[in-house]
Motif scaffolding. Sequence first.
Motif, short mmCIF file in Angstrom:
data_model
loop_
_atom_site.label_atom_id
_atom_site.label_comp_id
_atom_site.label_asym_id
_atom_site.label_seq_id
_atom_site.Cartn_x
_atom_site.Cartn_y
_atom_site.Cartn_z
N ALA A 17 0.83 -1.20 0.00
CA ALA A 17 0.00 0.00 0.00
C ALA A 17 0.87 1.26 0.00
O ALA A 17 0.57 2.24 -0.69
N ALA A 18 1.95 1.25 0.76
CA ALA A 18 2.85 2.40 0.81
C ALA A 18 3.52 2.65 -0.54
O ALA A 18 3.64 3.79 -0.99
N ALA A 19 3.93 1.57 -1.20
CA ALA A 19 4.57 1.71 -2.50
C ALA A 19 3.58 2.24 -3.54
O ALA A 19 3.92 3.13 -4.34
N LEU A 20 2.37 1.73 -3.51
CA LEU A 20 1.34 2.22 -4.44
C LEU A 20 1.04 3.69 -4.19
O LEU A 20 0.87 4.47 -5.13
N ARG A 21 0.98 4.07 -2.94
CA ARG A 21 0.69 5.47 -2.61
C ARG A 21 1.79 6.38 -3.16
O ARG A 21 1.51 7.45 -3.71
N GLU A 22 3.05 5.96 -3.04
CA GLU A 22 4.14 6.77 -3.57
C GLU A 22 4.07 6.86 -5.10
O GLU A 22 4.30 7.92 -5.69
N ILE A 23 3.75 5.75 -5.75
CA ILE A 23 3.63 5.76 -7.21
C ILE A 23 2.53 6.72 -7.64
O ILE A 23 2.70 7.53 -8.56
N HIS A 24 1.40 6.66 -6.96
CA HIS A 24 0.26 7.48 -7.35
C HIS A 24 0.47 8.95 -7.04
O HIS A 24 0.07 9.82 -7.83
N VAL A 29 12.72 -0.61 -8.83
CA VAL A 29 12.19 -1.65 -7.94
C VAL A 29 12.89 -1.55 -6.58
O VAL A 29 12.25 -1.70 -5.53
N GLY A 30 14.18 -1.27 -6.59
CA GLY A 30 14.91 -1.16 -5.34
C GLY A 30 14.40 -0.04 -4.46
O GLY A 30 14.21 -0.22 -3.25
N ARG A 31 14.14 1.13 -5.05
CA ARG A 31 13.65 2.26 -4.27
C ARG A 31 12.24 2.01 -3.75
O ARG A 31 11.89 2.39 -2.63
N LEU A 32 11.41 1.38 -4.55
CA LEU A 32 10.05 1.07 -4.10
C LEU A 32 10.08 0.02 -2.99
O LEU A 32 9.26 0.08 -2.06
N ARG A 39 0.39 -6.85 -11.85
CA ARG A 39 1.45 -6.43 -12.77
C ARG A 39 2.72 -6.22 -11.97
O ARG A 39 2.66 -5.83 -10.80
N PRO A 40 3.91 -6.44 -12.57
CA PRO A 40 5.15 -6.15 -11.87
C PRO A 40 5.25 -4.67 -11.54
O PRO A 40 4.61 -3.83 -12.19
N PRO A 41 6.07 -4.31 -10.56
CA PRO A 41 6.13 -2.90 -10.12
C PRO A 41 6.42 -1.90 -11.23
O PRO A 41 5.73 -0.89 -11.35
N MET A 42 7.41 -2.15 -12.07
CA MET A 42 7.78 -1.17 -13.09
C MET A 42 6.73 -1.11 -14.20
O MET A 42 6.49 -0.05 -14.79
N SER A 43 6.10 -2.23 -14.50
CA SER A 43 5.02 -2.22 -15.49
C SER A 43 3.83 -1.41 -14.98
O SER A 43 3.23 -0.62 -15.71
#
Length: 301
Positions: free
Chosen positions: A193-200, A209-212, A233-237
């Motif tokens: 959830a934290a990684a998705l929030r940062e992406i959005h 991928v390392g930073r996420l 989907r994979p993180p970068m995709s």
Amino acid sequence: MDLISEVIRSVRVGSAGARLIRQPPSAGLRFAAFDGSGFHIITRGTCWLVGPGEPVALRPGDIVLTSSGAEHGLSQEPRALRDLPLVEPGAHPPAPGPAAFEFLCGAYRLDHGHPPQYLRALPDLIVVSPDYDRHPELRSLIELLTADVSAARPGSGATRRALLDLVLVQVLRQWHEQDTAPGWPAVAHPGIAAALREIHENPHRPWTVGRLSEVAAMPRTAFSRLFTTAVGRPPMSYLTGWRLAFAARLLRETDASLASIAPKVGYSTEFAFSAAFRREYGVSPGRFRSAPPTPTAADVH
């Protein structure tokens, strides 16, 4: 993370339409597959939902969600999908005379691209039987949408899209609350959830991928595996898809130049952004911005 809000933001990129359809006795209709999402709300009479599986009986108040625009049909009696006539898109008033059943049809057509991953993870056809006593707001929204499509009025282009958004939110909420949606992405994990929030919230940052995985406080391999399982989907995709979906909204909703949009969505140059956008949507950003909406079977414009 609020998945339903992300769904609404994603489908807003496409054209939206709504239409009241009245079917004469012994008649049915078939909706062709399309890139987008939609729903039908049975307002009067009874009918059957016809799809690849067994027909499903529908009664007034039932809502059919076509999460990814799959081919389907509605008929007074169970029939083979191939035997139903194809509904014509565009502006068609409800058929006169007696009707076996009546329903509201709403749809978002994504002229380029695909429905968001959250919707594609769901079954193609979902039937929701809302508890209108518990959720009277949904009944009110349906009444407002019915009135809106029944007569052309100034401002209907704005009100119709807003009402479609609100109805879709309510349908997804009730489907999610039923806890019968095995395909709904499991993003309850705090790291994902934290990684998705940062992406959005920060698509412009130079994510890897390392930073996420650092944001998620997880080892890189475990993060990548869990992210792919949860989101589909994979993180970068996923990051690329989100960046370009955000860019598509900016193209449709603002007059911002390509040079100003590119860094907002993580691309160092306008050329790199344009090339990535063309790969994802099949057209250049300029053509995407200027293309007129494509009529849907739900359009009444």
